[in-house]
Write an enzyme that holds these catalytic residues in place. Structure first.
Site, PDB file in Angstrom:
ATOM      1  N   ARG A  79       7.581   8.123 -22.034  1.00  0.00           N
ATOM      2  CA  ARG A  79       8.210   9.272 -21.365  1.00  0.00           C
ATOM      3  C   ARG A  79       9.712   9.027 -21.257  1.00  0.00           C
ATOM      4  O   ARG A  79      10.161   8.083 -20.624  1.00  0.00           O
ATOM      5  CB  ARG A  79       7.600   9.454 -19.981  1.00  0.00           C
ATOM      6  CG  ARG A  79       8.131  10.649 -19.224  1.00  0.00           C
ATOM      7  CD  ARG A  79       7.375  10.834 -17.923  1.00  0.00           C
ATOM      8  NE  ARG A  79       7.862  11.985 -17.195  1.00  0.00           N
ATOM      9  CZ  ARG A  79       8.886  11.945 -16.346  1.00  0.00           C
ATOM     10  NH1 ARG A  79       9.510  10.798 -16.134  1.00  0.00           N
ATOM     11  NH2 ARG A  79       9.279  13.032 -15.705  1.00  0.00           N
ATOM     12  N   HIS A 118      18.092  -5.383 -11.679  1.00  0.00           N
ATOM     13  CA  HIS A 118      17.032  -4.970 -12.608  1.00  0.00           C
ATOM     14  C   HIS A 118      15.887  -5.956 -12.492  1.00  0.00           C
ATOM     15  O   HIS A 118      16.107  -7.168 -12.396  1.00  0.00           O
ATOM     16  CB  HIS A 118      17.561  -4.953 -14.043  1.00  0.00           C
ATOM     17  CG  HIS A 118      16.489  -5.014 -15.092  1.00  0.00           C
ATOM     18  ND1 HIS A 118      16.193  -6.166 -15.790  1.00  0.00           N
ATOM     19  CD2 HIS A 118      15.620  -4.070 -15.535  1.00  0.00           C
ATOM     20  CE1 HIS A 118      15.205  -5.926 -16.634  1.00  0.00           C
ATOM     21  NE2 HIS A 118      14.831  -4.668 -16.499  1.00  0.00           N
TER      22      HIS A 118
END
Length: 304
Positions: A264, A110
């Protein structure tokens, strides 16, 4: 730095982050060797938008996302309270990456680099990289942390130890009493007042962290992509992925910020792996590789 200069700086950060996204997508597609990223351009109600790029069912990458966003508008009251600010106009831009490999010996990775601004006085950089191996391989962990330390040392000799501790503390699953993986670096609210670096240097540090991603992850892919694995080892991979899900949905501040600012949803939740399992009270056999991995999911290990 005047208002015009601040606007120019903001544009410079946006273009720099877009370039990081482009370069990482190209490198990952080449490293995987099968397929390409699918791109979706989106707009946010309230201001701004981004480029979501998703890679699925490759040779190495089962599911991955490399997302860029630049959004603006008014902060919800809950976020204003969390940030301890009065103004409600904000601008935020960043690159966020999560890669879930198909081979359990290739780690989850990540990365996030970001810039947040409300006005000339209230703005900062944040971000970091962390690694979540399904099986902790000591040589890989040392390689990962060594490269992060090199990047930090180019800007400030105190950065690595400080940001490593912050990663250990941040990526900690309290309800499991274990770290999500082997940590990395994590930093937030970096500005000239608390670093001694000017804005251009802080931006260069942010780009430096972003540019560390490719040499780290392509090397880890090359080391482990062809390692044979059993059905039992893949089952362990699915169990470890469940810890990743738990952290992101319970603790991750980026997930919370995205949801609370009407981001989103597909882009926010692209970090979730495609296949995950929860087994009731699963305990690995004593002295097994799985038990060895669990023993290393603790804070404070000096990998560098």
């Amino acid at each position: 730095m005047g208002i015009y200069s601040v606007i120019m700086f903001k544009d410079q950060v946006v273009e720099g982050y877009k370039k990081i996204q482009d370069e990482i997508c190209q490198a990952l597609a080449l490293a995987d060797g099968n397929g390409r990223f699918e791109e979706e351009i989106w707009s946010r109600d309230g201001g701004g938008g981004g480029r979501t790029r998703i890679f699925q069912n490759g040779n190495v990458i089962e599911k991955g996302g490399v997302n860029f966003s630049a959004v603006y508008g008014k902060l919800p009251d809950a976020v204003k309270k969390a940030f301890k600010v009065e103004n409600d106009e904000f601008f935020a831009t960043g690159v966020s990456i999560v890669i879930h490999p198909s081979n359990p010996f290739v780690p989850i990775i990540h990365m996030n680099i970001r810039y947040f601004e409300m006005d000339e006085q209230t703005r900062w950089f944040g971000g970091g990289i962390d690694l979540t191996p399904h099986y902790v391989i000591d040589t890989d962990a040392r390689f990962f942390h060594h490269l992060l330390k090199q990047t930090c040392d180019e800007f400030d000799a105190s950065f690595y130890q400080k940001f490593k501790k912050q990663a250990d503390d941040y990526f900690f699953i309290k309800h499991r009493e274990e770290t999500r993986g082997i940590g990395g670096i994590f930093y937030d609210r970096l500005k000239p007042e608390n670093t001694g670096l000017d804005w251009e240097q802080l931006f260069n540090f942010s780009l430096g962290v972003g540019n560390t991603f490719i040499p780290i992850y392509t090397e880890l892919i090359d080391r482990n992509r062809d390692t044979a694995f059993t059905a039992e080892e893949q089952e362990w991979q699915y169990l470890r992925r469940s810890r990743y899900v738990e952290f992101n949905l319970v603790y991750d501040s980026g997930t919370k910020f995205g949801l609370e600012t009407n981001g989103r949803i597909e882009s926010i939740l692209m970090s979730l792996p495609p296949t995950v399992k929860w087994a009731y009270n699963h305990k690995p056999a004593e002295s097994s590789p799985e038990a060895e991995t669990l023993s290393k999911l603790i804070k404070g290990i000096d990998w560098a």
